[in-house]
Design a protein around this motif. Structure first.
Motif, mmCIF file in Angstrom:
data_model
loop_
_atom_site.group_PDB
_atom_site.id
_atom_site.type_symbol
_atom_site.label_atom_id
_atom_site.label_comp_id
_atom_site.label_asym_id
_atom_site.label_seq_id
_atom_site.Cartn_x
_atom_site.Cartn_y
_atom_site.Cartn_z
ATOM 1 N N SER A 329 39.127 -41.698 37.832
ATOM 2 C CA SER A 329 38.029 -42.165 36.972
ATOM 3 C C SER A 329 37.113 -43.142 37.705
ATOM 4 O O SER A 329 35.993 -43.383 37.287
ATOM 5 N N ILE A 330 37.600 -43.743 38.788
ATOM 6 C CA ILE A 330 36.729 -44.642 39.551
ATOM 7 C C ILE A 330 35.902 -43.819 40.548
ATOM 8 O O ILE A 330 34.778 -44.165 40.892
ATOM 9 N N HIS A 331 36.466 -42.717 40.986
ATOM 10 C CA HIS A 331 35.793 -41.830 41.937
ATOM 11 C C HIS A 331 34.639 -41.094 41.235
ATOM 12 O O HIS A 331 33.548 -40.937 41.776
ATOM 13 N N GLU A 332 34.896 -40.659 40.018
ATOM 14 C CA GLU A 332 33.958 -39.786 39.309
ATOM 15 C C GLU A 332 32.528 -40.355 39.136
ATOM 16 O O GLU A 332 31.562 -39.637 39.363
ATOM 17 N N PRO A 333 32.347 -41.624 38.728
ATOM 18 C CA PRO A 333 30.981 -42.108 38.539
ATOM 19 C C PRO A 333 30.149 -42.020 39.813
ATOM 20 O O PRO A 333 28.957 -41.701 39.764
ATOM 21 N N VAL A 334 30.775 -42.284 40.946
ATOM 22 C CA VAL A 334 30.027 -42.258 42.201
ATOM 23 C C VAL A 334 29.707 -40.811 42.580
ATOM 24 O O VAL A 334 28.580 -40.486 42.962
ATOM 25 N N THR A 335 30.698 -39.947 42.426
ATOM 26 C CA THR A 335 30.475 -38.526 42.716
ATOM 27 C C THR A 335 29.399 -37.948 41.801
ATOM 28 O O THR A 335 28.480 -37.263 42.253
ATOM 29 N N ALA A 336 29.495 -38.259 40.502
ATOM 30 C CA ALA A 336 28.523 -37.721 39.545
ATOM 31 C C ALA A 336 27.115 -38.214 39.888
ATOM 32 O O ALA A 336 26.139 -37.468 39.789
ATOM 33 N N TYR A 337 27.035 -39.461 40.324
ATOM 34 C CA TYR A 337 25.727 -40.013 40.682
ATOM 35 C C TYR A 337 25.131 -39.263 41.864
ATOM 36 O O TYR A 337 23.984 -38.811 41.831
ATOM 37 N N LEU A 338 25.919 -39.101 42.933
ATOM 38 C CA LEU A 338 25.397 -38.422 44.122
ATOM 39 C C LEU A 338 25.044 -36.970 43.800
ATOM 40 O O LEU A 338 24.041 -36.435 44.261
ATOM 41 N N HIS A 339 25.879 -36.356 42.962
ATOM 42 C CA HIS A 339 25.672 -34.956 42.614
ATOM 43 C C HIS A 339 24.386 -34.787 41.802
ATOM 44 O O HIS A 339 23.548 -33.941 42.107
ATOM 45 N N GLU A 340 24.210 -35.634 40.785
ATOM 46 C CA GLU A 340 23.083 -35.425 39.874
ATOM 47 C C GLU A 340 21.797 -36.117 40.310
ATOM 48 O O GLU A 340 20.723 -35.525 40.251
ATOM 49 N N ALA A 341 21.935 -37.365 40.752
ATOM 50 C CA ALA A 341 20.714 -38.099 41.065
ATOM 51 C C ALA A 341 20.269 -37.877 42.498
ATOM 52 O O ALA A 341 19.116 -38.086 42.844
ATOM 53 N N ARG A 342 21.192 -37.481 43.348
ATOM 54 C CA ARG A 342 20.826 -37.270 44.759
ATOM 55 C C ARG A 342 20.898 -35.795 45.153
ATOM 56 O O ARG A 342 20.880 -35.451 46.347
ATOM 57 N N GLN A 343 21.047 -34.961 44.144
ATOM 58 C CA GLN A 343 21.023 -33.496 44.340
ATOM 59 C C GLN A 343 21.950 -32.962 45.433
ATOM 60 O O GLN A 343 21.596 -32.080 46.198
#
Ligand code: TRP
Length: 456
Positions: A329-343
Motif C-alpha cells: 500500500s505504500i508502493h502503490e501511490p507512487v506507482t499509480a502517480y508515475l503511471h497516470e500522471a507521468r504516462q
C-alpha cells in the motif's frame, strides 16, 4: 484511455485497506510506544485519537480518492486546480516514497527473523539476556545479509504490485489478511497461558494517569496516523479504486476497528510474555520485538521448547505478513502517480519505484553497518528516514487534509460522496465537519508546537 482499475468486492476493499493499516505499526511500534509511555493511560489516549482524529481524516481521504478516481497528486489538482492545496497531493506521494525506503529495511528484518525461526536459529537454551541483542546487532551490521533480505522482500512487493489492483493487491490481501488474523488469534490464546499473564494484563488495563504528559498525547497522535496509514496518500489511492457503491463510512469504521483490535492483541501477546521473564523491563523500547522477544520466547517456554519454536515462528510470520500488506500500500501511490500522471506503463512505473526505493533502502540499511558514522542532522540516515515523515510530514498532512475537506471542499460534494448520492444516511455529518474544521487542526497544531518547543 483504458478503464481504470477497481477493487472487485466489498470484502476485498476492507481487507486491502485493513492490510494497509495493519502493519509493523501495530505489532512492532504500538507495543514499543505503550511500553515507553507507561501502559494503559497511553492506550486510552490512543483510542481517543483513533476515534476523534484518525477516523475523520481517513474518511476524508476516502472522499478525495473516490470522488476524483485518480492518484493522489492528480486528485488534489482536480479538486483545487491552480491553488496551493495541490502541494498536499505531491507531498503524499513524496512521503510514501520516503517511508517505503525505510519500511523495506525493517520488513527485511522480519523476513530474516521468520526464516531464522524456521531453521531453528532463534532457539536458545542459555541464560545470557544479551544473547539476542548481540544476534540482532550482528545481523544488522552484517555487510550484505540485511540488504539481501530487504531486496528479497522488495521483490515480493514488486511481484504483487505488477499484477495490478484486482489480481495483485486485492487477491493477495484476501489470502494474507485472514491468515494474519488467524495467527494473531492463536498467539493470543497461547499468551494467556503464560505465567506473566495477569501482570501483563494489569499493565495494559489499569491506567496510571500520573505518567501522562504532553508528549504522551503527541506520541499517541503520531502512532494513530502511522498505524492507520493516513496523511500520505495510501488510503486516498486505494479509495480511488473503490466502487461507486462502496460504503465509505462503514469501510473507514471497519478498518479502524480491525487495526485497533490487532494493535491491542499484539499488546496482549507481547506484555504477558515480557512479564513472564523476571528482570525484563517493559519500557525496553524499539529493540523489544527483535532483541527481547526472541529471548522471552525461549525463556517463557523453557519447559516446552516445541511451543517456543512454534510461537516464535508464528509471531515472525505474522510480522512479515503484516509488513507485506502494508508495504504494497505504500508502493502503490507512487506507482499509480508515475503511471497516470507521468504516462509510464504500470510495469515500468513499478520497476522505477522498486529500484529507486531499494537503492535508498540499501543506504538506509547500511547505516547500521559500514555507513554507521554517516550522519545527517545528528542522526543516522535510517533515523532520518523514520523521523522526517512521522514527526513532520504526516502531522502536517493531517492538518492540511482536515482543513481542505472541512473548509475548502464544497460541503454538498463531500456529503454526496459519503452518502453515495443520498442513498445512505450519515447522521454525524455535522460532527464530522466540526472535527475537521476545528478540533483536528488545533489538536495537531498544539502537539506540533509543543514538539518544537520540546526539541529546542
Ligand atoms: N499503517 C502501516 C503500519 O501500521 C504502515 C503504513 C502503511 C503507513 N501505509 C502508511 C504509515 C502510510 C504511514 C502512512 O505499519
Amino acid at each position: 484511455m483504458a478503464e481504470r482499475a477497481n477493487f472487485g468486492s466489498k470484502l476485498g476493499v476492507v481487507l486491502a485497506s485493513a492490510g494497509s493499516a495493519v502493519g509493523l505499526g501495530n505489532i512492532w511500534r504500538f507495543p514499543t510506544e505503550v511500553g515507553e509511555n507507561g501502559g494503559a493511560a497511553f492506550i486510552l489516549i490512543y483510542l481517543i485519537c483513533v476515534v476523534l482524529i484518525g477516523m475523520p481524516v481517513m474518511l476524508s481521504e476516502f472522499v478525495i480518492g473516490r470522488h476524483t478516481r485518480s492518484n493522489t497528486a492528480t486528485a488534489y489538482q482536480k479538486l483545487a486546480p491552480g491553488t496551493w492545496w495541490r502541494v498536499q497531493g505531491g507531498m503524499g506521494v513524496f512521503v510514501a516514497f520516503i517511508i517505503m525506503c525505510y519500511y523495506v529495511v525493517v520488513s527485511g528484518w522480519t523476513l530474516y527473523y521468520a526464516y531464522s525461526s524456521l531453521v531453528g536459529a532463534l532457539q536458545y537454551t542459555g541464560d545470557d539476556a544479551n544473547y539476542f541483542s548481540d544476534f540482532f546487532d550482528g545481523f544488522v551490521s552484517h555487510p550484505w545479509l540485511p540488504v539481501a533480505f530487504s531486496v528479497l522482500f522488495m521483490g515480493m512487493v514488486h511481484f504483487i504490485i505488477v499484477k495490478g489492483v484486482q489480481n495483485g493487491i486485492e487477491r493477495f490481501s484476501k489470502v494474507m489478511m485472514p491468515m494474519l488474523l488467524l495467527i494473531i488469534g492463536v498467539l493470543a490464546v497461547c499468551a494467556f497461558s503464560l505465567p506473566g499473564t495477569s501482570e501483563g494484563l494489569s499493565y495494559l488495563l489499569k491506567p496510571d494517569f500520573s505518567k501522562l504528559t504532553a508528549s504522551t498525547v503527541l506520541s499517541a497522535i503520531g502512532q494513530a496516523f502511522f498505524s492507520l496509514s493516513i496523511a500520505m496518500g495510501c488510503l486516498c489511492t486505494y479509495a480511488s479504486y473503490f466502487r461507486k457503491d462502496t460504503n465509505l463510512v462503514k469501510t473507514a469504521y471497519s478498518v479502524c476497528v480491525i487495526d485497533t483490535i490487532v494493535a491491542l492483541m499484539s499488546g496482549f501477546i507481547i506484555f504477558p510474555a515480557v512479564f513472564s521473564v523476571p528482570g525484563l523491563d517493559p519500557e525496553e523500547g524499539a529493540g523489544l520485538v527483535f532483541k527481547s522477544l526472541p529471548y522471552i520466547f525461549s525463556q517463557a517456554f523453557r519447559s516446552m521448547p516445541v511451543m517456543g519454536y512454534v510461537f516464535s515462528l508464528l509471531f515472525y510470520l505474522l510480522l512479515f505478513l503484516a509488513a507485506l500488506t502494508s508495504a504494497i500500500s505504500i508502493h502503490e501511490p507512487v506507482t499509480a502517480y508515475l503511471h497516470e500522471a507521468r504516462q509510464m506503463s504500470r510495469k515500468k512505473a513499478a520497476l522505477w519505484v522498486s529500484v529507486v526505493c531499494m537503492t535508498l533502502g540499501v543506504i538506509c540499511s547500511l547505516s547500521f553497518g559500514v555507513l554507521s558514522d554517516l550522519t545527517l542532522f545528528g542522526n543516522t540516515i535510517f533515523d532520518n528516514f523514520d523521523a522526517l515523515p512521522s514527526v513532520i510530514l504526516m502531522p502536517l498532512g493531517g492538518i492540511i487534509i482536515s482543513l481542505f475537506t472541512g473548509w475548502y471542499l464544497d460541503k454538498k460534494l463531500v456529503r454526496d460522496e459519503i452518502t453515495n448520492e443520498g442513498n445512505l444516511t450519515f447522521r454525524f455529518f455535522k460532527v464530522y465537519i466540526f472535527l475537521l474544521r476545528w478540533i483536528i487542526p488545533v489538536a495537531i497544531g498544539l502537539v506540533f508546537v509543543n514538539q518544537f518547543i520540546g526539541l529546542s
